[in-house]
Motif scaffolding. Structure first.
Motif, short mmCIF file in Angstrom:
data_model
loop_
_atom_site.label_atom_id
_atom_site.label_comp_id
_atom_site.label_asym_id
_atom_site.label_seq_id
_atom_site.Cartn_x
_atom_site.Cartn_y
_atom_site.Cartn_z
N ALA A 157 0.82 -1.21 0.00
CA ALA A 157 0.00 0.00 0.00
C ALA A 157 0.86 1.27 0.00
CB ALA A 157 -0.93 0.00 1.21
N CYS A 158 0.29 2.34 -0.51
CA CYS A 158 1.00 3.61 -0.61
C CYS A 158 0.16 4.74 -0.01
CB CYS A 158 1.28 3.94 -2.07
SG CYS A 158 2.36 2.75 -2.91
N GLY A 159 0.86 5.72 0.54
CA GLY A 159 0.19 6.88 1.10
C GLY A 159 1.19 7.81 1.74
N ARG A 160 0.81 9.06 1.90
CA ARG A 160 1.70 10.05 2.50
C ARG A 160 1.89 9.78 4.00
NH1 ARG A 160 -1.01 15.63 0.87
NH2 ARG A 160 -2.80 14.45 1.63
N PRO A 161 3.04 10.15 4.55
CA PRO A 161 3.23 9.98 5.99
C PRO A 161 2.30 10.88 6.79
CG PRO A 161 5.04 11.22 5.03
CD PRO A 161 4.22 10.70 3.88
N PRO A 162 2.02 10.54 8.03
CA PRO A 162 1.12 11.37 8.85
C PRO A 162 1.83 12.59 9.39
CG PRO A 162 1.96 9.55 10.15
CD PRO A 162 2.51 9.37 8.76
N GLY A 163 1.06 13.47 10.03
CA GLY A 163 1.64 14.63 10.69
C GLY A 163 2.45 14.23 11.91
N GLU A 164 3.11 15.19 12.52
CA GLU A 164 4.00 14.90 13.65
C GLU A 164 3.29 14.70 14.99
OE1 GLU A 164 7.17 14.20 13.71
OE2 GLU A 164 7.25 14.35 11.52
N PRO A 165 2.16 15.36 15.28
CA PRO A 165 1.52 15.18 16.59
C PRO A 165 1.02 13.76 16.80
CG PRO A 165 0.73 17.18 15.52
CD PRO A 165 1.49 16.42 14.49
N ARG A 166 1.03 13.33 18.05
CA ARG A 166 0.44 12.04 18.39
C ARG A 166 -1.02 11.99 17.93
NH1 ARG A 166 -0.70 7.59 21.64
NH2 ARG A 166 -2.67 7.81 22.77
N GLY A 167 -1.41 10.88 17.33
CA GLY A 167 -2.77 10.72 16.86
C GLY A 167 -2.96 11.08 15.40
N SER A 168 -1.90 11.58 14.74
CA SER A 168 -2.02 11.91 13.32
C SER A 168 -2.14 10.63 12.50
CB SER A 168 -0.79 12.70 12.86
OG SER A 168 -0.70 13.94 13.52
N LEU A 169 -3.03 10.65 11.51
CA LEU A 169 -3.29 9.49 10.66
C LEU A 169 -3.10 9.86 9.20
CD1 LEU A 169 -6.67 8.23 12.23
CD2 LEU A 169 -4.34 7.62 12.92
N SER A 170 -2.79 8.85 8.40
CA SER A 170 -2.70 9.03 6.95
C SER A 170 -3.07 7.71 6.29
CB SER A 170 -1.29 9.46 6.55
OG SER A 170 -1.21 9.62 5.14
N ALA A 171 -4.01 7.77 5.34
CA ALA A 171 -4.51 6.55 4.71
C ALA A 171 -3.48 5.92 3.79
CB ALA A 171 -5.79 6.86 3.93
N LEU A 172 -3.49 4.58 3.75
CA LEU A 172 -2.66 3.80 2.85
C LEU A 172 -3.58 3.07 1.88
CD1 LEU A 172 -0.12 2.58 5.51
CD2 LEU A 172 0.51 3.77 3.41
#
Length: 243
Positions: A157-172
């Motif tokens: 799977a591919c997707g952008r990395p999440p943000g830096e704060p705890r709890g940041s999500l990014s879809a794959l």
């Protein structure tokens, strides 16, 4: 495991012994339409499972090396039970075929737990897989338990990395569908991947991974299972066993 109820009845699945058998079963599991599980609004009884192999190994893994599998039963951050099993890898490591190498030994460790868990956390992928059925999904189906995979990186799977704060999500994404999420479990630490497994949605997998990682990057059930597996390996080595 004690307490096997009607809701958790296990399907009649066997661990394949050949690549051909595994591929056929993975295709079937990947296409299965099961009712999605919804986590209850209370602390879950979670089993994390982890397998480590002999020290000094070279390459991704070969047939014949000793392995130590451990399962840790955790609720609200407390370790309530453990199961450990030792075995030998019958095949070398190949991406997408991890069930041939690790599946039966992980199952044995889980079955040595004092109680049946409500959720499995597996060091493997789920829907992020060539046939949509990585070991995290396969093991959950084998035991009739909802499951979530947790890995350091996606498989396909591919997707952008999440943000830096705890709890940041990014879809794959894989094949036009979201199959997993990057999850930043701790600020300043590398993110982990939460994989949809057996009867779990990617969004639920991400929420569970974050909830089970209040203090450390790795969720507590997997931290405990990893510790138990490595301690078992070290103990056998100190006794002169194969290590």
């Amino acid at each position: 495991m004690e307490g096997d109820g009607e809701e958790g009845r296990e399907p009649a699945l066997l661990w394949p012994t050949t690549v051909e058998e595994l591929v056929i079963l993975q295709e079937s599991l990947g296409q299965a339409e099961e009712e999605m599980w919804k986590p209850p609004a209370r602390p879950l009884l979670v089993a994390g499972c982890f397998l480590c192999f002999s020290r000094g190994r070279r390459g991704p893994g070969h047939a014949g090396e000793a392995g130590w599998a451990a399962a840790a039963l955790v609720q609200s951050g407390r370790l309530l039970g453990a199961g450990v099993a030792r075995g030998v890898a019958s095949v070398p490591y190949e991406p997408g075929l991890l069930a041939l190498r690790e599946g039966s030994l992980l199952e044995e460790a889980i079955r040595r737990l004092p109680d049946r868990p409500e959720l499995l956390l597996v060091d493997a992928t789920g829907r992020d897989h060539p046939r949509g059925a990585g070991l995290a999904l396969h093991l959950g189906a084998k035991l009739g338990l909802p499951s979530v995979g947790v890995t350091r990186n996606p498989l396909l799977a591919c997707g952008r990395p999440p943000g830096e704060p705890r709890g940041s999500l990014s879809a794959l994404w894989l094949g036009g569908s979201v199959v997993a999420y990057w999850v930043r479990t701790q600020e300043g630490k590398a993110p982990l991947v939460a994989h949809a497994g057996w009867r779990t949605e990617p969004e639920a997998a991400a929420e569970l991974l974050l909830a089970l990682s209040p203090r450390y990057r790795t969720p507590e059930p997997l931290r405990q299972a990893r510790r138990l597996a490595r301690e078992a390996r070290a103990l056998e080595g100190s006794r002169g066993g194969r290590d």
